[in-house]
Design an enzyme around this catalytic site. Structure first.
Site, PDB file in Angstrom:
ATOM      1  N   HIS A 168      42.802  36.531  39.912  1.00 18.59           N
ATOM      2  CA  HIS A 168      43.495  35.451  39.258  1.00 18.59           C
ATOM      3  C   HIS A 168      42.796  34.397  38.775  1.00 18.59           C
ATOM      4  O   HIS A 168      41.614  34.395  39.054  1.00 18.59           O
ATOM      5  CB  HIS A 168      44.447  34.754  40.355  1.00 18.59           C
ATOM      6  CG  HIS A 168      45.301  35.890  41.177  1.00 18.59           C
ATOM      7  ND1 HIS A 168      46.825  35.931  40.863  1.00 18.59           N
ATOM      8  CD2 HIS A 168      45.317  36.411  42.250  1.00 18.59           C
ATOM      9  CE1 HIS A 168      47.247  36.900  41.663  1.00 18.59           C
ATOM     10  NE2 HIS A 168      46.036  37.192  42.584  1.00 18.59           N
ATOM     11  N   TYR A 218      45.663  32.376  48.044  1.00 18.31           N
ATOM     12  CA  TYR A 218      44.304  33.114  47.928  1.00 18.31           C
ATOM     13  C   TYR A 218      43.661  33.160  49.117  1.00 18.31           C
ATOM     14  O   TYR A 218      43.430  32.461  49.894  1.00 18.31           O
ATOM     15  CB  TYR A 218      43.618  32.746  46.647  1.00 18.31           C
ATOM     16  CG  TYR A 218      44.392  32.256  45.419  1.00 18.31           C
ATOM     17  CD1 TYR A 218      45.039  33.225  44.703  1.00 18.31           C
ATOM     18  CD2 TYR A 218      44.587  31.068  45.164  1.00 18.31           C
ATOM     19  CE1 TYR A 218      45.763  33.026  43.638  1.00 18.31           C
ATOM     20  CE2 TYR A 218      45.201  30.656  43.920  1.00 18.31           C
ATOM     21  CZ  TYR A 218      45.727  31.618  43.083  1.00 18.31           C
ATOM     22  OH  TYR A 218      46.683  31.440  42.003  1.00 18.31           O
ATOM     23  N   HIS A 271      46.080  40.256  38.072  1.00 15.53           N
ATOM     24  CA  HIS A 271      47.544  39.869  38.381  1.00 15.53           C
ATOM     25  C   HIS A 271      48.269  40.258  37.252  1.00 15.53           C
ATOM     26  O   HIS A 271      49.333  40.777  37.562  1.00 15.53           O
ATOM     27  CB  HIS A 271      47.587  38.389  38.440  1.00 15.53           C
ATOM     28  CG  HIS A 271      48.905  37.825  38.747  1.00 15.53           C
ATOM     29  ND1 HIS A 271      49.219  36.498  39.216  1.00 15.53           N
ATOM     30  CD2 HIS A 271      50.029  38.399  39.526  1.00 15.53           C
ATOM     31  CE1 HIS A 271      50.572  36.331  39.502  1.00 15.53           C
ATOM     32  NE2 HIS A 271      50.896  37.633  39.848  1.00 15.53           N
ATOM     33  N   LYS A 295      52.269  38.469  33.063  1.00 15.10           N
ATOM     34  CA  LYS A 295      51.428  36.984  33.100  1.00 15.10           C
ATOM     35  C   LYS A 295      50.285  37.530  32.421  1.00 15.10           C
ATOM     36  O   LYS A 295      49.749  38.500  32.269  1.00 15.10           O
ATOM     37  CB  LYS A 295      51.180  36.815  34.241  1.00 15.10           C
ATOM     38  CG  LYS A 295      52.285  36.228  35.192  1.00 15.10           C
ATOM     39  CD  LYS A 295      51.709  35.904  36.567  1.00 15.10           C
ATOM     40  CE  LYS A 295      52.835  35.407  37.607  1.00 15.10           C
ATOM     41  NZ  LYS A 295      53.397  34.004  37.418  1.00 15.10           N
ATOM     42  N   CYS A 355      47.624  35.788  33.446  1.00 13.12           N
ATOM     43  CA  CYS A 355      46.532  35.654  34.719  1.00 13.12           C
ATOM     44  C   CYS A 355      45.746  37.129  35.000  1.00 13.12           C
ATOM     45  O   CYS A 355      46.369  38.181  34.975  1.00 13.12           O
ATOM     46  CB  CYS A 355      47.342  35.244  35.724  1.00 13.12           C
ATOM     47  SG  CYS A 355      46.261  35.177  37.551  1.00 13.12           S
TER      48      CYS A 355
HETATM   49 ZN   LIG Z   1      47.525  35.026  39.261  1.00 11.29          ZN
END
Ligand SMILES: [Zn+2]
Length: 229
Positions: A86, A126, A208, A214, A216
């Site tokens: 991420h 995380y 991600h 996304k 990410c």
């Molecule tokens: Zn992420």
């Protein structure tokens, strides 16, 4: 609180039924058995609180009812099949403290974990944060599930580097992804991924973005780590 669903039984189900009845007159019998009626009430509650409607009382549903959910240690360790990368979606050239990320995850109703050393509650989702100078910060213990990728937290380790968006001076910086990894961050991510692959039987590396719509982590992690050793 723990995640409850159809078929769950016990004291926490009673707490859930009481809390649902308080939120809205569902008229549930507080019997500690999560049956069809309780499931329908959870779905209705989720619908009216902008939660995804799955009938399962997880961290976000509990939080809306006023309760927090703890992610607990899995004795003997978890089975890790994925390493998911991420970015913090913050502007290039700026560092963010772990506390800032922790507060933002708390505000977003993430489940918490207990720091094994300080015994304090933390909400950061995380397992590891990689700062711009390459420092690897251990957040969640690896034997506690993370809170970073919907439906993939149970068998993964989440690593986040600070950055991922263009500099603040760029118009609409927060709407764009940019691979802002410093050389030090790249070296630290590689080192950590190599260690985790060795420890957990070579799990696949993903971004991600492979699991959600996304940007990410603002680079194609899957391709970059395809033949990584
Ligand atoms: Zn992420």
């Amino acid at each position: 609180m723990t995640t409850l669903k159809l078929g769950s039984k016990g004291a926490e189900v009673k707490t859930l039924q009481t809390a649902l009845n308080k939120a809205c007159p569902y008229g549930l019998t507080v019997d500690g058995v999560f049956g069809k009626k309780t499931e329908a009430a959870v779905k209705d509650f989720q619908k009216h609180n902008d939660l995804s409607v799955d009938g399962i009382a997880g961290a976000k549903t509990w939080s809306k009812l006023g309760y927090e959910t703890a992610d607990e240690v899995t004795p003997g360790g978890r089975t890790i099949k994925k390493i998911i990368l991420h970015c913090s979606a913050t502007p290039e050239g700026e560092d963010y403290s772990i506390d800032t990320i922790d507060h933002s995850h708390k505000a977003r109703n993430f489940s918490y974990y207990i720091d094994p050393d300080t015994k304090e509650k933390h909400y950061i989702g995380y397992h590891y944060i990689i700062k711009r100078d390459g420092t690897i910060v251990r957040c969640r213990p690896e034997n506690v599930r993370g809170c970073h990728t919907s439906n993939h937290n149970y068998d993964s380790i989440g690593i986040c580097y600070i950055g991922g968006c263009p500099a603040r001076s760029v118009k609409d910086w927060n709407k764009q992804g940019k691979d802002t990894r410093t050389e030090a961050q790249k070296a630290s991510i590689n080192k950590l991924v190599r260690e985790l692959k060795g420890k957990y039987g070579n799990p696949e590396v993903y971004g991600h973005r492979d699991f959600a719509a996304k940007a990410c982590p603002s680079f194609d992690a899957r391709t970059e780590f395809k033949n990584f050793k």
